[in-house]
Design a protein around this motif. Structure first.
Motif, PDB file in Angstrom:
ATOM      1  N   SER A 235       7.894  33.226 -25.466  1.00 16.12           N
ATOM      2  CA  SER A 235       9.298  33.618 -25.657  1.00 16.12           C
ATOM      3  C   SER A 235       9.537  35.059 -25.218  1.00 16.12           C
ATOM      4  O   SER A 235      10.559  35.374 -24.622  1.00 16.12           O
ATOM      5  CB  SER A 235       9.722  33.438 -27.117  1.00 16.12           C
TER       6      SER A 235
ATOM      7  N   ARG B 257      15.896  32.061 -26.508  1.00 13.94           N
ATOM      8  CA  ARG B 257      15.919  31.378 -25.212  1.00 13.94           C
ATOM      9  C   ARG B 257      17.336  30.903 -24.874  1.00 13.94           C
ATOM     10  O   ARG B 257      17.761  30.996 -23.720  1.00 13.94           O
ATOM     11  CB  ARG B 257      14.925  30.216 -25.203  1.00 13.94           C
ATOM     12  N   LEU B 258      18.072  30.431 -25.859  1.00 12.96           N
ATOM     13  CA  LEU B 258      19.461  30.038 -25.612  1.00 12.96           C
ATOM     14  C   LEU B 258      20.325  31.253 -25.275  1.00 12.96           C
ATOM     15  O   LEU B 258      21.212  31.169 -24.413  1.00 12.96           O
ATOM     16  CB  LEU B 258      20.023  29.285 -26.811  1.00 12.96           C
TER      17      LEU B 258
ATOM     18  N   TRP C   2      10.746  24.913 -19.982  1.00 13.99           N
ATOM     19  CA  TRP C   2      10.878  26.326 -20.366  1.00 13.99           C
ATOM     20  C   TRP C   2      11.279  26.462 -21.832  1.00 13.99           C
ATOM     21  O   TRP C   2      10.895  27.402 -22.498  1.00 13.99           O
ATOM     22  CB  TRP C   2      11.890  27.039 -19.481  1.00 13.99           C
ATOM     23  N   HIS C   3      12.065  25.523 -22.321  1.00 14.48           N
ATOM     24  CA  HIS C   3      12.537  25.624 -23.706  1.00 14.48           C
ATOM     25  C   HIS C   3      11.577  24.994 -24.724  1.00 14.48           C
ATOM     26  O   HIS C   3      11.730  25.229 -25.921  1.00 14.48           O
ATOM     27  CB  HIS C   3      13.957  25.054 -23.824  1.00 14.48           C
ATOM     28  N   ARG C   4      10.591  24.233 -24.264  1.00 13.46           N
ATOM     29  CA  ARG C   4       9.569  23.681 -25.159  1.00 13.46           C
ATOM     30  C   ARG C   4       8.304  24.527 -25.182  1.00 13.46           C
ATOM     31  O   ARG C   4       7.588  24.554 -26.178  1.00 13.46           O
ATOM     32  CB  ARG C   4       9.186  22.268 -24.718  1.00 13.46           C
TER      33      ARG C   4
ATOM     34  N   ARG D  73      13.977  29.721 -30.246  1.00 11.65           N
ATOM     35  CA  ARG D  73      14.998  28.877 -29.611  1.00 11.65           C
ATOM     36  C   ARG D  73      16.300  29.658 -29.420  1.00 11.65           C
ATOM     37  O   ARG D  73      16.942  29.574 -28.377  1.00 11.65           O
ATOM     38  CB  ARG D  73      15.256  27.635 -30.459  1.00 11.65           C
TER      39      ARG D  73
ATOM     40  N   GLU E 143      19.898  31.983 -21.692  1.00 14.11           N
ATOM     41  CA  GLU E 143      20.716  31.102 -20.853  1.00 14.11           C
ATOM     42  C   GLU E 143      22.156  31.596 -20.817  1.00 14.11           C
ATOM     43  O   GLU E 143      22.798  31.598 -19.763  1.00 14.11           O
ATOM     44  CB  GLU E 143      20.676  29.661 -21.381  1.00 14.11           C
TER      45      GLU E 143
ATOM     46  N   TYR F 294       9.491  34.977 -21.483  1.00 14.20           N
ATOM     47  CA  TYR F 294      10.726  34.348 -21.023  1.00 14.20           C
ATOM     48  C   TYR F 294      11.885  35.339 -21.091  1.00 14.20           C
ATOM     49  O   TYR F 294      12.681  35.449 -20.168  1.00 14.20           O
ATOM     50  CB  TYR F 294      11.009  33.112 -21.887  1.00 14.20           C
TER      51      TYR F 294
END
Length: 163
Positions: free
Chosen positions: A67, A127-128, A109-111, A124, A131, A70
């Motif tokens: 994360s 990561r959202l 990418w999100h898992r 989560r 986006e 990312y």
């Protein structure tokens, strides 16, 4: 592919033709057709390159968790030309079949790494938020200055610190 991306950014998806891309790239249409026999093949190539570039960008981050990597990669993408690639490829691929590899990469990418996150829900959310940052800055690239980006980055990192 760079010429196609610039064409999309400048003129939109309706102007993406192999002739226009060849002209923008300064190559013959035959030369372009040698590598990409259809517009769909060109879009597929841009999507594949986008996925590979972002995977490489995430992997190159020196971070303690997926994360965090990312998040760092997202800020690199948003503050560079890589963001434009994300936006134009997404806009260009109106065919759901062409977007399948991108959807699969997004799901991955999100898992990725969720089982090792101290707070999976916070991961989560971060990561959202990444986006959302990509989407917003696609529509208004000058919305944030360096100080705002740094403040956003710090707040999102704080969420990853765990409960």
């Amino acid at each position: 592919m760079n010429a196609a991306e610039r064409l999309l950014a400048d003129q939109g998806a309706q102007c993406l033709t192999l002739s226009a891309v060849a002209e923008r790239a300064g190559v013959s249409k035959g030369g372009l057709l040698y590598h990409f026999s259809t517009k769909e093949a060109l879009v597929r190539g841009m999507i594949e390159r986008l996925i590979a570039d972002f995977d490489e960008l995430v992997a190159s981050q020196d971070e303690s968790s997926y994360s965090r990597a990312y998040l760092a990669a997202t800020f690199v993408a948003v503050q560079s030309e890589r963001l434009r690639r994300w936006a134009v490829v997404t806009g260009a691929a109106g065919d759901p079949a062409l977007l399948a590899p991108l959807r699969e990469a997004m799901a991955r990418w999100h898992r990725e790494g969720m089982d090792t996150e101290p707070d999976p829900m916070a991961a989560r959310i971060v990561r959202l938020a990444c986006e959302g940052l990509w989407d917003v800055t696609t529509h208004d690239p000058g919305l944030y200055d360096e100080a705002h980006y740094e403040e956003l980055r710090q707040r999102l990192l704080a969420l990853l610190a765990g409960p």
